[in-house]
Scaffold this motif. Structure first.
Motif, PDB file in Angstrom:
ATOM      1  N   THR A 118       3.168  15.176   2.424  1.00  0.00           N
ATOM      2  CA  THR A 118       4.328  15.690   2.193  1.00  0.00           C
ATOM      3  C   THR A 118       5.642  15.062   2.749  1.00  0.00           C
ATOM      4  N   ALA A 119       6.595  14.964   1.761  1.00  0.00           N
ATOM      5  CA  ALA A 119       8.085  14.379   2.192  1.00  0.00           C
ATOM      6  C   ALA A 119       8.564  15.013   3.438  1.00  0.00           C
ATOM      7  N   VAL A 120       9.246  14.439   4.107  1.00  0.00           N
ATOM      8  CA  VAL A 120       9.986  15.110   5.357  1.00  0.00           C
ATOM      9  C   VAL A 120      11.402  14.309   5.408  1.00  0.00           C
ATOM     10  N   THR A 121      12.340  14.982   5.910  1.00  0.00           N
ATOM     11  CA  THR A 121      13.770  14.394   5.901  1.00  0.00           C
ATOM     12  C   THR A 121      13.999  14.197   7.526  1.00  0.00           C
ATOM     13  N   ALA A 122      14.719  13.389   7.628  1.00  0.00           N
ATOM     14  CA  ALA A 122      15.463  12.995   9.010  1.00  0.00           C
ATOM     15  C   ALA A 122      16.174  14.273   9.245  1.00  0.00           C
ATOM     16  N   ALA A 151       0.932  -1.149  -0.037  1.00  0.00           N
ATOM     17  CA  ALA A 151       0.142  -0.034   0.039  1.00  0.00           C
ATOM     18  C   ALA A 151       0.934   1.270  -0.044  1.00  0.00           C
ATOM     19  N   LEU A 152       2.000   1.155   0.218  1.00  0.00           N
ATOM     20  CA  LEU A 152       3.161   2.287   0.142  1.00  0.00           C
ATOM     21  C   LEU A 152       3.907   2.648  -0.926  1.00  0.00           C
ATOM     22  N   ALA A 153       3.379   1.761  -1.877  1.00  0.00           N
ATOM     23  CA  ALA A 153       4.459   1.751  -3.198  1.00  0.00           C
ATOM     24  C   ALA A 153       4.627   3.056  -3.597  1.00  0.00           C
ATOM     25  N   ASP A 154       3.707   4.066  -3.669  1.00  0.00           N
ATOM     26  CA  ASP A 154       3.817   5.441  -4.137  1.00  0.00           C
ATOM     27  C   ASP A 154       3.984   6.536  -3.175  1.00  0.00           C
ATOM     28  N   THR A 155       4.251   6.166  -1.842  1.00  0.00           N
ATOM     29  CA  THR A 155       4.578   7.067  -0.600  1.00  0.00           C
ATOM     30  C   THR A 155       5.914   7.643  -0.649  1.00  0.00           C
ATOM     31  N   PRO A 156       5.859   9.277  -0.621  1.00  0.00           N
ATOM     32  CA  PRO A 156       7.096   9.752  -0.563  1.00  0.00           C
ATOM     33  C   PRO A 156       7.527   9.461   0.684  1.00  0.00           C
ATOM     34  N   ALA A 157       9.078   9.781   0.995  1.00  0.00           N
ATOM     35  CA  ALA A 157       9.890   9.288   2.227  1.00  0.00           C
ATOM     36  C   ALA A 157       8.932  10.336   3.532  1.00  0.00           C
ATOM     37  N   LEU A 158       8.443   9.515   4.379  1.00  0.00           N
ATOM     38  CA  LEU A 158       7.792  10.126   5.678  1.00  0.00           C
ATOM     39  C   LEU A 158       8.505   9.381   6.747  1.00  0.00           C
ATOM     40  N   LEU A 159       8.715  10.125   7.925  1.00  0.00           N
ATOM     41  CA  LEU A 159       9.127   9.939   9.141  1.00  0.00           C
ATOM     42  C   LEU A 159       7.984   9.482  10.065  1.00  0.00           C
ATOM     43  N   VAL A 160       7.994   7.987  10.797  1.00  0.00           N
ATOM     44  CA  VAL A 160       6.666   7.880  11.621  1.00  0.00           C
ATOM     45  C   VAL A 160       7.503   7.524  13.033  1.00  0.00           C
ATOM     46  N   ALA A 161       6.906   8.105  14.012  1.00  0.00           N
ATOM     47  CA  ALA A 161       7.348   8.015  15.412  1.00  0.00           C
ATOM     48  C   ALA A 161       6.261   6.944  16.238  1.00  0.00           C
ATOM     49  N   VAL A 162       6.867   5.753  16.863  1.00  0.00           N
ATOM     50  CA  VAL A 162       6.044   4.981  17.252  1.00  0.00           C
ATOM     51  C   VAL A 162       6.260   4.843  18.910  1.00  0.00           C
ATOM     52  N   ALA A 163       5.223   4.634  19.569  1.00  0.00           N
ATOM     53  CA  ALA A 163       5.375   4.555  20.952  1.00  0.00           C
ATOM     54  C   ALA A 163       5.219   3.068  21.399  1.00  0.00           C
ATOM     55  N   THR A 164       6.119   2.299  21.731  1.00  0.00           N
ATOM     56  CA  THR A 164       6.199   0.979  21.986  1.00  0.00           C
ATOM     57  C   THR A 164       6.967   0.465  23.179  1.00  0.00           C
ATOM     58  N   LYS A 165       6.585  -0.661  23.738  1.00  0.00           N
ATOM     59  CA  LYS A 165       7.023  -1.295  25.042  1.00  0.00           C
ATOM     60  C   LYS A 165       7.808  -2.481  24.478  1.00  0.00           C
ATOM     61  N   ARG A 173       9.129   4.586   2.752  1.00  0.00           N
ATOM     62  CA  ARG A 173       9.516   5.299   1.476  1.00  0.00           C
ATOM     63  C   ARG A 173       9.264   4.346   0.555  1.00  0.00           C
ATOM     64  N   GLY A 174       8.242   4.342  -0.364  1.00  0.00           N
ATOM     65  CA  GLY A 174       8.114   3.828  -1.582  1.00  0.00           C
ATOM     66  C   GLY A 174       7.943   2.188  -1.511  1.00  0.00           C
TER      67      GLY A 174
END
Length: 492
Positions: free
Chosen positions: A488-492, A369-383, A404-405
């Motif tokens: 919108t694409a973002v960068t680290a 499902a992310l084949a056409d997704t630009p670079a995006l940063l996702v933050a995850v809260a995980t234990k 990223r794609g």
């Protein structure tokens, strides 16, 4: 129908809905470089060594615990970023311990942890001094533990000065993971980091000290890798001193067979009493650290999930249960803890194997499902457990993933000074710091979040979702981003 039970349910005993094996799943699609490498990208003998080691495998750190025992207090070098005398029970910093142990006390502690923590897979000795310089204590501790817990992997950390002559013993003792801290390969850089070293019954200073240390580190690294030992190189990133130089360090340790290179940010606080802290030497920002790691891609494999653990840490990376297992809590010192036959650990590892297979089986499904997704940063809260399973307000760190794609890759950590939620109430000052830590993040995934922080994040341009609580991280990212339009694409 086969079912995989969520990790929280298995470890806490709380009821939780089982996850059908046929449900939408996520693959561990974090790439094949660095500590994200998996069974498909590593030789079978290497994968067998790293698959349950939380420091050598990014995937393993979701499931497996390590412990360090503070049995090696003596050290043969002085670093400008180190002060082993300072301790706070809530502090996570290399060299810090609450109590120093004899080998016998260390072995008792390991037995107690093994009986209580089925996730335990690795015993490490990382000080609080140097495991190789204090070799008699290190060796005695490993020997005591290996006789009782042959399924626990042995691991040590060293500055490398006393390493070369011990390689044969290390191999003979089945210590197949060694971490060497290498901050420079140029003595001119090194003399700004190390005031002195002690070798050959004398103290060395200045450039001569750094030159000798460099030569011994390279010799030890070469000897270890020639014998098949997996070596992780730790380097402390010190802005203005070795930050640019670490690219050359990476090149040279790669040429000598290092398995991983871990770039750690300098921890510089005047309260710690270190030379750098007192002199006002700053540590790198999260963006500076990430940028350096990105430049090093293609050299030695990178570790991006390090927590810079205490020398007496116990538990999963990112947690520390060491205060549960201090000597005063272990009971009568003449009595060993009652220990099972390892079946609890074996049962847990079998569960992890099924959970990993469940995740990996649907890797392509999660990212299609992310084949056409630009670079995006996702933050995850995980234990842990590779799931979105932590309340936003309880997070002390966020794991960062880049979508990223058609690929979801672990990209590092963003740490917080404290949790946002205190006693059920949000801390506004803490929220400001949290927003700063999430700079550049497009999406936050968590198990739960209150209306106030959700609104504040939205005002800062950060989307947050708790709609995918307890899903695999990759599944949650794919589902959350799959519905976004015009991202919108973002960068680290």
């Amino acid at each position: 129908m086969a079912q995989v039970i969520p990790l929280d349910s298995l470890l806490t005993g709380k009821a939780a809905a089982p996850v059908p094996a046929s449900a939408p799943k996520a693959g561990c699609s974090a790439g094949t470089c660095g500590s994200a490498a998996g069974a498909a990208s590593l030789p079978p003998d290497v994968w067998a060594k790293v698959k349950d080691h939380p420091c050598y495998s990014e995937e393993a750190h979701h499931y497996f615990a390590r412990m360090h025992v503070a049995v090696a207090p003596a050290c043969n070098i002085q670093c400008n970023y180190c002060n082993r005398k300072f301790d706070c029970a809530n502090e996570s910093r290399p060299g810090v311990v609450s109590e120093r142990l004899t080998p016998e006390e260390g072995a008792r502690k390991v037995l107690a942890v093994a009986a209580s923590v089925p996730q335990l897979s690795v015993l490490g000795i990382a000080g609080p001094g140097d495991a190789c310089y204090d070799w008699a204590r290190t060796r005695a501790t490993f020997a005591l533990v290996a006789r009782r817990l042959p399924d626990i992997r042995l691991c040590l950390s060293t500055n490398g000065l006393a390493l070369p002559e011990l390689v044969d013993e290390i191999v003979d003792m089945n210590i197949d993971h060694v971490t060497v801290t290498i901050n420079m390969v140029d003595p001119e850089v090194g003399e700004r980091i190390y005031p002195w070293i002690y070798h050959g019954h004398r103290r060395w200073t200045g450039r001569d000290a750094s030159r000798l240390l460099h030569e011994r580190q390279m010799e030890g690294l070469e000897r270890l890798t020639a014998r098949g030992v997996l070596v992780k190189v730790n380097s402390v990133m010190i802005p203005g001193i070795n930050d640019a130089h670490l690219e050359e360090v990476n090149r040279q340790v790669t040429a000598r067979g290092a398995f991983l290179h871990n770039i750690m940010p300098l921890i510089s606080d005047p309260a710690h009493g270190t030379a750098f802290g007192l002199a006002g030497q700053r540590g790198p920002t999260a963006r500076e650290l990430s940028a350096l790691q990105d430049r090093l891609e293609g050299g030695a494999k990178l570790m991006r999930h390090c927590r810079q653990c205490r020398a007496d840490a116990v538990g999963l990376l990112g947690e520390d249960r060491g205060q549960e297992f201090t000597l005063d809590r272990l009971g009568d010192p003449v009595q060993e803890p009652v220990l099972d036959d390892g079946s609890a650990r074996a049962e847990y590892r079998a569960w992890v194997a099924a959970e990993r297979a469940d995740r990996a089986a649907a890797a392509a499904e999660a990212v299609t499902a992310l084949a056409d997704t630009p670079a995006l940063l996702v933050a995850v809260a995980t234990k842990g457990g590779g799931r979105v399973n932590q309340h936003f307000g309880h997070a002390r760190e966020f794991q960062i993933f880049e979508a990223r794609g058609g690929r979801i890759a672990f990209a590092g950590l963003r740490r917080l000074d404290d949790t946002y939620c205190k006693g059920g109430q949000g801390d506004e000052d803490g929220l400001e710091g949290l927003l700063a830590a999430l700079d550049g993040i497009a999406l936050v995934l968590c198990a739960r979040i209150g209306d106030c922080p959700r609104q504040r994040l939205a005002a800062a341009g950060i989307e947050v979702s708790d709609a995918h609580a307890y899903d695999y991280i990759e599944t949650a990212i794919a589902a959350a981003l799959g519905g976004r339009a015009g991202a919108t694409a973002v960068t680290a």
